[in-house]
Scaffold this motif. Structure first.
Motif, mmCIF file in Angstrom:
data_model
loop_
_atom_site.group_PDB
_atom_site.id
_atom_site.type_symbol
_atom_site.label_atom_id
_atom_site.label_comp_id
_atom_site.label_asym_id
_atom_site.label_seq_id
_atom_site.Cartn_x
_atom_site.Cartn_y
_atom_site.Cartn_z
ATOM 1 N N GLY A 114 0.795 -1.217 0.000
ATOM 2 C CA GLY A 114 0.000 0.000 0.000
ATOM 3 C C GLY A 114 0.828 1.267 0.000
ATOM 4 N N ARG A 115 2.084 1.163 -0.485
ATOM 5 C CA ARG A 115 2.972 2.315 -0.537
ATOM 6 C C ARG A 115 3.643 2.374 -1.906
ATOM 7 N NH1 ARG A 115 0.676 5.070 2.141
ATOM 8 N NH2 ARG A 115 2.373 6.593 2.224
ATOM 9 N N PRO A 116 4.027 3.569 -2.392
ATOM 10 C CA PRO A 116 4.738 3.655 -3.665
ATOM 11 C C PRO A 116 6.076 2.914 -3.600
ATOM 12 C CG PRO A 116 3.979 5.826 -2.937
ATOM 13 C CD PRO A 116 3.794 4.897 -1.781
ATOM 14 N N VAL A 117 6.432 2.265 -4.688
ATOM 15 C CA VAL A 117 7.660 1.478 -4.759
ATOM 16 C C VAL A 117 8.493 1.951 -5.947
ATOM 17 C CG1 VAL A 117 8.615 -0.831 -5.212
ATOM 18 C CG2 VAL A 117 6.660 -0.557 -3.659
ATOM 19 N N VAL A 118 9.775 2.229 -5.704
ATOM 20 C CA VAL A 118 10.732 2.491 -6.773
ATOM 21 C C VAL A 118 11.597 1.255 -6.920
ATOM 22 C CG1 VAL A 118 12.720 3.856 -7.498
ATOM 23 C CG2 VAL A 118 10.743 4.989 -6.460
ATOM 24 N N TYR A 119 11.694 0.747 -8.142
ATOM 25 C CA TYR A 119 12.409 -0.509 -8.388
ATOM 26 C C TYR A 119 13.168 -0.418 -9.707
ATOM 27 C CZ TYR A 119 8.597 -1.674 -11.629
ATOM 28 O OH TYR A 119 7.700 -1.664 -12.672
ATOM 29 N N ASP A 120 13.881 -1.491 -10.038
ATOM 30 C CA ASP A 120 14.643 -1.562 -11.293
ATOM 31 C C ASP A 120 15.561 -0.346 -11.447
ATOM 32 O OD1 ASP A 120 15.442 -2.869 -13.561
ATOM 33 O OD2 ASP A 120 13.785 -2.183 -14.812
ATOM 34 N N LEU A 121 16.339 -0.090 -10.411
ATOM 35 C CA LEU A 121 17.171 1.114 -10.370
ATOM 36 C C LEU A 121 18.433 1.010 -11.215
ATOM 37 C CD1 LEU A 121 16.538 1.838 -6.648
ATOM 38 C CD2 LEU A 121 16.498 3.641 -8.376
ATOM 39 N N ARG A 122 18.766 -0.177 -11.700
ATOM 40 C CA ARG A 122 20.002 -0.339 -12.465
ATOM 41 C C ARG A 122 19.824 -0.191 -13.981
ATOM 42 N NH1 ARG A 122 23.793 -2.344 -8.867
ATOM 43 N NH2 ARG A 122 22.987 -3.545 -7.114
ATOM 44 N N SER A 123 18.642 -0.474 -14.469
ATOM 45 C CA SER A 123 18.471 -0.661 -15.909
ATOM 46 C C SER A 123 18.716 0.594 -16.733
ATOM 47 C CB SER A 123 17.075 -1.213 -16.207
ATOM 48 O OG SER A 123 16.997 -2.567 -15.818
ATOM 49 N N ALA A 124 18.300 1.760 -16.251
ATOM 50 C CA ALA A 124 18.503 2.983 -17.034
ATOM 51 C C ALA A 124 19.984 3.239 -17.255
ATOM 52 C CB ALA A 124 17.854 4.170 -16.328
ATOM 53 N N ASP A 125 20.795 2.962 -16.239
ATOM 54 C CA ASP A 125 22.233 3.155 -16.367
ATOM 55 C C ASP A 125 22.813 2.196 -17.399
ATOM 56 O OD1 ASP A 125 24.775 4.379 -14.931
ATOM 57 O OD2 ASP A 125 25.153 2.238 -15.175
ATOM 58 N N VAL A 126 22.417 0.929 -17.322
ATOM 59 C CA VAL A 126 22.915 -0.063 -18.277
ATOM 60 C C VAL A 126 22.484 0.295 -19.695
ATOM 61 C CG1 VAL A 126 22.726 -2.483 -18.985
ATOM 62 C CG2 VAL A 126 23.104 -1.921 -16.580
ATOM 63 N N ALA A 127 21.234 0.742 -19.850
ATOM 64 C CA ALA A 127 20.739 1.117 -21.176
ATOM 65 C C ALA A 127 21.517 2.296 -21.752
ATOM 66 C CB ALA A 127 19.257 1.457 -21.099
ATOM 67 N N ALA A 128 22.080 3.148 -20.870
ATOM 68 C CA ALA A 128 22.854 4.302 -21.320
ATOM 69 C C ALA A 128 24.339 3.994 -21.465
ATOM 70 C CB ALA A 128 22.661 5.462 -20.343
ATOM 71 N N GLY A 129 24.691 2.702 -21.363
ATOM 72 C CA GLY A 129 26.072 2.301 -21.545
ATOM 73 C C GLY A 129 26.886 2.182 -20.279
ATOM 74 N N GLY A 130 26.237 2.357 -19.113
ATOM 75 C CA GLY A 130 26.931 2.205 -17.843
ATOM 76 C C GLY A 130 26.982 0.759 -17.386
ATOM 77 N N GLN A 131 27.697 0.535 -16.300
ATOM 78 C CA GLN A 131 27.833 -0.804 -15.745
ATOM 79 C C GLN A 131 26.635 -1.207 -14.889
ATOM 80 O OE1 GLN A 131 30.565 -3.220 -15.896
ATOM 81 N NE2 GLN A 131 30.878 -2.011 -17.740
ATOM 82 N N GLY A 132 25.810 -0.242 -14.477
ATOM 83 C CA GLY A 132 24.668 -0.557 -13.627
ATOM 84 C C GLY A 132 25.054 -0.928 -12.215
ATOM 85 N N ALA A 133 26.302 -0.782 -11.860
ATOM 86 C CA ALA A 133 26.801 -1.132 -10.534
ATOM 87 C C ALA A 133 28.207 -0.537 -10.393
ATOM 88 C CB ALA A 133 26.853 -2.650 -10.352
ATOM 89 N N PRO A 134 28.629 -0.251 -9.160
ATOM 90 C CA PRO A 134 27.797 -0.241 -7.947
ATOM 91 C C PRO A 134 26.957 1.031 -7.866
ATOM 92 C CG PRO A 134 30.080 0.290 -7.411
ATOM 93 C CD PRO A 134 30.053 -0.014 -8.881
ATOM 94 N N LEU A 135 25.832 0.933 -7.183
ATOM 95 C CA LEU A 135 24.903 2.059 -7.088
ATOM 96 C C LEU A 135 24.914 2.749 -5.729
ATOM 97 C CD1 LEU A 135 23.773 1.201 -9.855
ATOM 98 C CD2 LEU A 135 21.492 1.552 -8.937
ATOM 99 N N ALA A 136 25.446 2.117 -4.715
ATOM 100 C CA ALA A 136 25.352 2.679 -3.361
ATOM 101 C C ALA A 136 26.341 3.808 -3.116
ATOM 102 C CB ALA A 136 25.554 1.575 -2.329
ATOM 103 N N SER A 137 27.198 4.111 -4.076
ATOM 104 C CA SER A 137 28.316 5.028 -3.838
ATOM 105 C C SER A 137 27.867 6.409 -3.374
ATOM 106 C CB SER A 137 29.156 5.154 -5.104
ATOM 107 O OG SER A 137 29.572 3.890 -5.547
#
Length: 373
Positions: free
Chosen positions: A136-159
């Protein structure tokens, strides 16, 4: 009405990541820049049976060609995994007496089953819309894919969260070292410059070995490795893989390295060799950093492996200290990071950077699964 930049958000972060241990949950108060409050994290372990199902799912996922494909058992596995996350949220909120309506957003990592950025593909099992409905709360997910689609490694994200956490630690440069299934470093320079990349396996290969050879989910305190003898020739053979010579940014899948060279070893010698490999891989990161760190702060489950931390400290020639010595809960950092990233996603703030994933320009990311009014 959605909150705006400058307002304080209360976010919940859910991390399962590349390890097969369970679900880490943490709550964070933030304006998307500063860390304004942190609650006690909690871990909800997977059952042995479900852990076995995930291992089978990893094997099936090796052939995936698209982010959304869920062949075979993966569709049912994703649904059950999401339901487990929903239970973890409900239990965490009840256990910590947090009203569900006080949570502005949930950051949902999901279970990584494939990470192939060179092929433009990263796959985390987890149904954001289903979780939003369950919680019952908004969820943000799939946080890596936009970076990978733009040519990034998609990781690490916590930096970017690591930098916020280390804001009041004077020593620079320093490294926050995450020892999850895969190890990664965040190097924070004197001026706040970020460099981040995966260094190699951390706990994944050790855990898999302990399960297969000793019937243990992981090497408790590094005791198994401490009784063994590491084969440094095998370690050097692994370190000769092209990955280690590549300049950052770079990232790994948990299954990128084969344990076949140690197949005939005792449980103790195999654990020692894998632990030495993880430590040596972390030390190799020094070749790619502009200045040697004065301090290494270890988070993630691997920080509880005293043998691993000792081997790393010996090889990097600097203190490697558990996160708790700096008032940071090492079990909660990655879940807190996902809460932080979810808020930054809602505010349109960047979550990946040229120095962390190799994307050409700072980039936001994530998909929003909102709740019907």
């Amino acid at each position: 009405m959605s909150k705006q930049q400058g307002e304080v958000w209360r976010a919940l972060g859910l991390m399962s990541g590349t390890s097969l241990d369970g679900i880490d949950v943490a709550v964070l108060d933030t304006d998307g820049e500063r860390v304004l409050g942190r609650g006690l994290p909690a871990t909800y372990p997977y059952s042995d049976a479900f852990r076995g199902q995930l291992r089978e799912g990893l094997a099936e996922a090796a052939g995936l060609q698209s982010r959304s494909a869920r062949p075979g058992r993966l569709k049912l596995l994703e649904r059950y995994l999401t339901e487990l996350h929903g239970e973890a949220v409900a239990n965490y909120l009840a256990d910590h007496d947090i009203p569900p309506e006080s949570i502005d957003v949930i950051g949902f990592h999901g279970q990584t089953v494939l990470h192939r950025p060179e092929a433009g593909l990263t796959v985390q099992l987890g149904d954001g819309a289903l979780l939003a409905g369950l919680c019952g709360r908004p969820v943000v997910y799939d946080l890596r894919s936009a970076d990978v689609a733009a040519g990034g490694q998609g990781a690490p994200l916590a930096s970017v969260y690591h930098r916020a956490l280390a804001d009041d630690i004077a020593q620079r440069p320093l490294v926050i070292l995450n020892l999850g299934g895969v190890a990664n470093v965040t190097w924070i320079g004197p001026d706040g410059t970020l460099i981040a990349f995966d260094t190699g396996p951390a706990s994944a290969m050790i855990d898999d070995w302990c399960q297969a050879k000793a019937g243990l989910p992981f090497d408790i305190g590094g005791q198994l490795a401490a009784r063994g003898h590491a084969d440094e020739d095998i370690v050097r053979g692994w370190l000769a893989k092209p990955f280690f010579a590549l300049p950052p940014p770079k990232s790994l899948d948990r299954n990128d390295f084969d344990a076949a060279p140690i197949a005939g070893m005792s449980a103790e010698d195999g654990a020692a060799t894998l632990t030495a490999f993880s430590a040596a891989a972390v030390a190799q990161a020094l070749d790619h950093l502009p200045q040697r760190p004065e301090l290494w702060i270890a988070s993630g489950g691997g920080r509880k492996n005293a043998t691993l931390l000792g081997m790393i400290a010996e090889r990097v020639g600097a203190p490697v200290l558990p996160a708790e010595e700096f008032g940071i809960d090492g079990d909660g950092v990655e879940a807190e990071a996902w809460a932080y990233l979810a808020v930054r996603s809602r505010l349109g703030l960047p979550i990946t950077f040229p120095g962390t994933t190799g994307v050409t320009t700072p980039l936001t990311g994530g998909l929003l699964a909102d709740v019907a009014n």
